[in-house]
Design an enzyme around this catalytic site. Structure first.
Site, PDB file in Angstrom:
ATOM      1  N   THR A 231       0.855  -1.180   0.000  1.00 19.11           N
ATOM      2  CA  THR A 231       0.000   0.000   0.000  1.00 19.11           C
ATOM      3  C   THR A 231       0.895   1.235   0.000  1.00 19.11           C
ATOM      4  OG1 THR A 231      -1.935   1.009   1.042  1.00 19.11           O
ATOM      5  CG2 THR A 231      -0.181   0.292   2.520  1.00 19.11           C
ATOM      6  N   THR A 232       0.314   2.360  -0.349  1.00 17.77           N
ATOM      7  CA  THR A 232       1.101   3.591  -0.443  1.00 17.77           C
ATOM      8  C   THR A 232       1.886   3.869   0.827  1.00 17.77           C
ATOM      9  OG1 THR A 232      -0.389   4.604  -2.047  1.00 17.77           O
ATOM     10  CG2 THR A 232       0.932   6.098  -0.691  1.00 17.77           C
TER      11      THR A 232
ATOM     12  N   HIS B 174      19.690  33.530  39.032  1.00 18.49           N
ATOM     13  CA  HIS B 174      18.629  34.524  38.855  1.00 18.49           C
ATOM     14  C   HIS B 174      19.157  35.767  38.133  1.00 18.49           C
ATOM     15  CE1 HIS B 174      16.199  32.088  41.565  1.00 18.49           C
ATOM     16  NE2 HIS B 174      17.234  32.083  42.393  1.00 18.49           N
TER      17      HIS B 174
ATOM     18  N   ARG C 260       7.460   5.873  17.143  1.00 15.61           N
ATOM     19  CA  ARG C 260       8.879   5.868  16.770  1.00 15.61           C
ATOM     20  C   ARG C 260       9.334   7.254  16.314  1.00 15.61           C
ATOM     21  NH1 ARG C 260       7.122   0.671  15.331  1.00 15.61           N
ATOM     22  NH2 ARG C 260       8.515  -1.025  16.016  1.00 15.61           N
TER      23      ARG C 260
ATOM     24  N   SER D 274      25.214  46.544  12.194  1.00 14.53           N
ATOM     25  CA  SER D 274      24.073  47.446  12.069  1.00 14.53           C
ATOM     26  C   SER D 274      24.215  48.291  10.816  1.00 14.53           C
ATOM     27  CB  SER D 274      23.975  48.356  13.301  1.00 14.53           C
ATOM     28  OG  SER D 274      23.023  49.384  13.111  1.00 14.53           O
ATOM     29  N   SER D 275      23.074  48.572  10.185  1.00 12.86           N
ATOM     30  CA  SER D 275      23.079  49.436   9.003  1.00 12.86           C
ATOM     31  C   SER D 275      23.162  50.905   9.373  1.00 12.86           C
ATOM     32  CB  SER D 275      21.811  49.183   8.174  1.00 12.86           C
ATOM     33  OG  SER D 275      20.652  49.532   8.933  1.00 12.86           O
TER      34      SER D 275
ATOM     35  N   LYS E 135      28.599  48.607  16.031  1.00 12.55           N
ATOM     36  CA  LYS E 135      28.003  47.386  16.585  1.00 12.55           C
ATOM     37  C   LYS E 135      28.733  46.105  16.143  1.00 12.55           C
ATOM     38  CE  LYS E 135      24.834  47.099  18.787  1.00 12.55           C
ATOM     39  NZ  LYS E 135      23.413  47.037  18.386  1.00 12.55           N
ATOM     40  N   ARG E 136      29.052  45.279  17.129  1.00 12.43           N
ATOM     41  CA  ARG E 136      29.538  43.915  16.892  1.00 12.43           C
ATOM     42  C   ARG E 136      28.547  42.994  17.593  1.00 12.43           C
ATOM     43  NH1 ARG E 136      36.082  43.798  16.606  1.00 12.43           N
ATOM     44  NH2 ARG E 136      35.736  41.618  17.168  1.00 12.43           N
ATOM     45  N   ASN E 137      27.496  42.668  16.884  1.00 11.05           N
ATOM     46  CA  ASN E 137      26.371  41.950  17.480  1.00 11.05           C
ATOM     47  C   ASN E 137      26.636  40.445  17.611  1.00 11.05           C
ATOM     48  OD1 ASN E 137      24.867  44.287  17.698  1.00 11.05           O
ATOM     49  ND2 ASN E 137      23.840  44.005  15.738  1.00 11.05           N
TER      50      ASN E 137
END
Length: 455
Positions: free
Chosen positions: A106-107, A154, A233, A277-278, A283-285
């Site tokens: 069967t399929t 925390h 499974r 960032s544009s 920025k060094r994200n």
């Protein structure tokens, strides 16, 4: 060109790997289904259910013919059936012997078993890359075994630990993931060739043997009974993928926080020309860390979808079945990207030991309040010492004064201890407990189990 993020040319490598995508594309899906048809024909030929010459021809054509996927896709739209066009194409390619294609199956026999073959390929990538990350973490844990840093609970400074200790916790977690991956293999990689309702009726009395031989050819396990209506499974596999992804996401989030400007204890690999960032050139994200953490939620959504697919009506239906076609490729794609990201990050992780040392002194000794409490408690009693040290700590905290100064405003301390002695108590490098020892214990444990090489 695709419309899913996994297929978008500009974005797909952030959400998957080329290697994993290749396992779940149209060509791979059809190739695996044809492999099942070939194995079925071969087994039926050997058992006398179909002529041996027909079996050889079907198997040869299924393995060697390049089928027109676009044409098959067009017929899927016409016939409203996902497998019949592939069966028809195989039958046509096999000529007169094509009458014996898909004999008794069967399929869902073909599609499910084909999916298991795809999943096995995906599993091998996940297993390999999980092992790679595990080993890289272990190496770094040993390297930074004795490097002190702030331990936080925390979100706040708590007690000194070592960076190697933090990494060793993740090593231990990945070791358990590797154990889980090895444990599920026998159960998950089980095919299913037993007919329309799983009764083997269409194969006659040799039904079970047809299934066993077909699956042996495919290097899959045979089920004790058909699993068309039992999808546990896939759910078990998904659960393990969810656990691995959750650890990966946690590590990404932890590194993201440790890279914050105000903490600045680590930095992800940086390459010249990388833009954060544009509009803000400075920025060094933490782009890699963000990517690592961001992929866990979609993995867990796919895991949930797989669990929902366990709800099958009667002997089978297509409602839950189709959910697997969505969720299995997605979860494997996302986790493959996570593993690749972390492996790359660990290779170039910048660990700022000097900053870690400065952060240990950021609260002017408060990080060692527990040490002071236990030392003073030897004479005053632990609870009395807790109250005394608490008052000193709160004064130091609120007035931003050195902890040792507020301690020596207390007669119970000033009259009993020399300042030099208390200063020794406030040395964070001397209060990391068994952190360094635990690194060795973790590595030794996984070496003993055979998951980690010695040295």
């Amino acid at each position: 060109m695709g419309s899913h993020v996994i297929d978008l040319v500009m974005l797909r490598n952030n959400f998957s790997t080329a290697e994993m995508r290749a396992i779940w594309n149209d060509e791979a899906r059809i190739t695996k289904q044809l492999a099942v048809e070939a194995a079925l024909a071969q087994a039926e030929g050997e058992l006398g259910l179909i002529p041996k010459e027909a079996a050889k021809k079907i198997a040869k054509v299924a393995k060697e013919t390049t089928f027109d996927i676009a044409a098959i896709a067009e017929q899927v739209a016409v016939l409203k059936h996902s497998l019949m066009p592939t069966i028809n194409a195989l039958q046509a390619a096999a000529g007169d012997e094509g009458e014996f294609v898909h004999y008794g199956a069967t399929t869902q026999d073909i599609v499910d078993t084909g999916t298991v073959l795809q999943l096995k390929d995906a599993y091998n990538i996940v297993l390999r890359d999980t092992q790679v990350v595990f080993e890289k973490l272990a190496k770094l844990a040993k390297h930074y075994q004795n490097v002190p840093m702030v331990g936080r609970t925390h979100g706040m400074q708590a007690l000194p630990i070592t960076f190697g200790y933090k990494l060793a916790i993740w090593v231990d977690e990945f070791g358990r993931h590797l154990e889980r991956l090895h444990e599920i293999k026998e159960r998950v990689f089980t095919g299913n060739i037993n007919g329309a309702v799983g009764s083997y009726a269409s194969f006659g009395p040799k039904g079970s043997e047809v299934e066993r031989q077909t699956l042996a050819i495919l290097d899959l396990n045979a089920p004790t009974i058909g699993w068309q209506s039992s999808r546990d499974r896939f759910s078990e596999y998904a659960s393990v993928i969810g656990l691995i992804s959750a650890t990966l996401g946690k590590i990404g989030n932890e590194f993201y926080n440790l890279m914050r400007t105000e903490i600045n204890e680590i930095e992800e690999p940086f390459s010249k020309g990388k833009i954060g960032s544009s509009t803000m050139p400075h920025k060094r994200n933490p782009a890699a860390f963000e990517g690592l953490a961001s992929l866990t939620p979609p993995v867990l959504k796919s895991v949930a979808l797989i669990h929902e697919s366990m709800h099958v009506e009667h002997e089978r239906d297509a409602m839950s079945w189709r959910q697997e076609w969505v969720a299995l490729p997605e979860m494997n794609a996302y986790v493959s990207a996570q593993l690749a990201i972390l492996a790359n990050v660990l290779d170039g992780l910048q660990v700022k030991e000097a900053v870690m040392a400065r952060n240990l002194e950021k609260q002017h000794g408060l990080l060692l309040s527990e040490k002071v409490m236990f030392e003073v408690g030897q004479k005053l009693g632990k609870q009395t010492a807790h109250h005394l040290v608490y008052e000193c700590a709160m004064t130091s905290f609120e007035e931003e004064r050195p902890f040792i100064d507020t301690l020596f405003e207390q007669a119970a301390i000033a009259d009993t201890y020399a300042r030099a002695e208390v200063e020794q108590w406030l040395d964070p490098t001397q209060y990391t407990g068994l952190c360094a020892d635990k690194v060795d214990e973790v590595l030794a444990a996984w070496q003993t189990k055979g998951f980690l090489k010695e040295g």
